[in-house]
Design a protein around this motif. Sequence first.
Motif, PDB file in Angstrom:
ATOM      1  N   UNK A 153      -6.984  42.085  29.343  1.00  0.00           N
ATOM      2  CA  UNK A 153      -7.557  41.551  28.105  1.00  0.00           C
ATOM      3  C   UNK A 153      -6.539  40.710  27.339  1.00  0.00           C
ATOM      4  N   UNK A 154      -5.373  41.299  27.048  1.00  0.00           N
ATOM      5  CA  UNK A 154      -4.388  40.599  26.232  1.00  0.00           C
ATOM      6  C   UNK A 154      -3.017  41.224  26.435  1.00  0.00           C
ATOM      7  N   UNK A 155      -1.995  40.397  26.181  1.00  0.00           N
ATOM      8  CA  UNK A 155      -0.612  40.844  26.294  1.00  0.00           C
ATOM      9  C   UNK A 155       0.197  40.319  25.118  1.00  0.00           C
ATOM     10  N   UNK A 156       1.181  41.087  24.699  1.00  0.00           N
ATOM     11  CA  UNK A 156       2.076  40.643  23.643  1.00  0.00           C
ATOM     12  C   UNK A 156       3.511  40.947  24.047  1.00  0.00           C
ATOM     13  N   UNK A 157       4.399  39.991  23.781  1.00  0.00           N
ATOM     14  CA  UNK A 157       5.793  40.181  24.112  1.00  0.00           C
ATOM     15  C   UNK A 157       6.485  41.169  23.177  1.00  0.00           C
ATOM     16  N   UNK A 158       7.761  41.406  23.460  1.00  0.00           N
ATOM     17  CA  UNK A 158       8.502  42.447  22.746  1.00  0.00           C
ATOM     18  C   UNK A 158       8.536  42.238  21.241  1.00  0.00           C
ATOM     19  N   UNK A 159       8.689  40.990  20.824  1.00  0.00           N
ATOM     20  CA  UNK A 159       8.802  40.703  19.395  1.00  0.00           C
ATOM     21  C   UNK A 159       7.488  40.218  18.784  1.00  0.00           C
ATOM     22  N   UNK A 160       6.489  40.033  19.624  1.00  0.00           N
ATOM     23  CA  UNK A 160       5.225  39.509  19.144  1.00  0.00           C
ATOM     24  C   UNK A 160       5.140  37.990  19.166  1.00  0.00           C
ATOM     25  N   UNK A 161       6.211  37.338  19.597  1.00  0.00           N
ATOM     26  CA  UNK A 161       6.223  35.884  19.600  1.00  0.00           C
ATOM     27  C   UNK A 161       5.439  35.253  20.722  1.00  0.00           C
ATOM     28  N   UNK A 162       5.167  36.050  21.751  1.00  0.00           N
ATOM     29  CA  UNK A 162       4.406  35.552  22.897  1.00  0.00           C
ATOM     30  C   UNK A 162       3.150  36.386  23.050  1.00  0.00           C
ATOM     31  N   UNK A 163       2.018  35.725  23.177  1.00  0.00           N
ATOM     32  CA  UNK A 163       0.749  36.409  23.437  1.00  0.00           C
ATOM     33  C   UNK A 163       0.000  35.666  24.533  1.00  0.00           C
ATOM     34  N   UNK A 164      -0.849  36.395  25.209  1.00  0.00           N
ATOM     35  CA  UNK A 164      -1.659  35.809  26.272  1.00  0.00           C
ATOM     36  C   UNK A 164      -2.995  36.545  26.297  1.00  0.00           C
ATOM     37  N   UNK A 165      -4.064  35.808  26.575  1.00  0.00           N
ATOM     38  CA  UNK A 165      -5.406  36.395  26.523  1.00  0.00           C
ATOM     39  C   UNK A 165      -6.218  36.018  27.751  1.00  0.00           C
TER      40      UNK A 165
END
Length: 115
Positions: A47-59
């Motif tokens: 569904x979705x992913x977020x990087x360690x700091x929240x700066x990278x997301x993918x859907x």
Amino acid sequence: VQLVESGGGLVQPGGSLRLSCSASGFTFSSYAMSWYRQAPGKEREFVALIGRTGGITNYADSVKGRFTISRDNAKNTVYLQMNSLKPEDTALYYCKTQWSGRAYWGRGTQVTVSS
């Protein structure tokens, strides 16, 4: 490692829900987090992913523009804000993290979109 999802429920089409995943047993801020879902009779899907700091997301294409993933590293929690829900969003939603080739999953929270 423990991942505990919450926030699921029954919602009408077009409605919104906010899922939470509370993490413990590891250094939360060091790892990416993701949400997956599994509908009855179907395979589990990203569904979705977020990087360690929240700066990278993918859907996933199916949720782009409707869902937003976020995290609060101070609270060891990852969220999934779901808007404009559709019946096809009905599924058991899981959060996941992984490192060193091993995946860790929560038990899931049920989301049902129905009138």
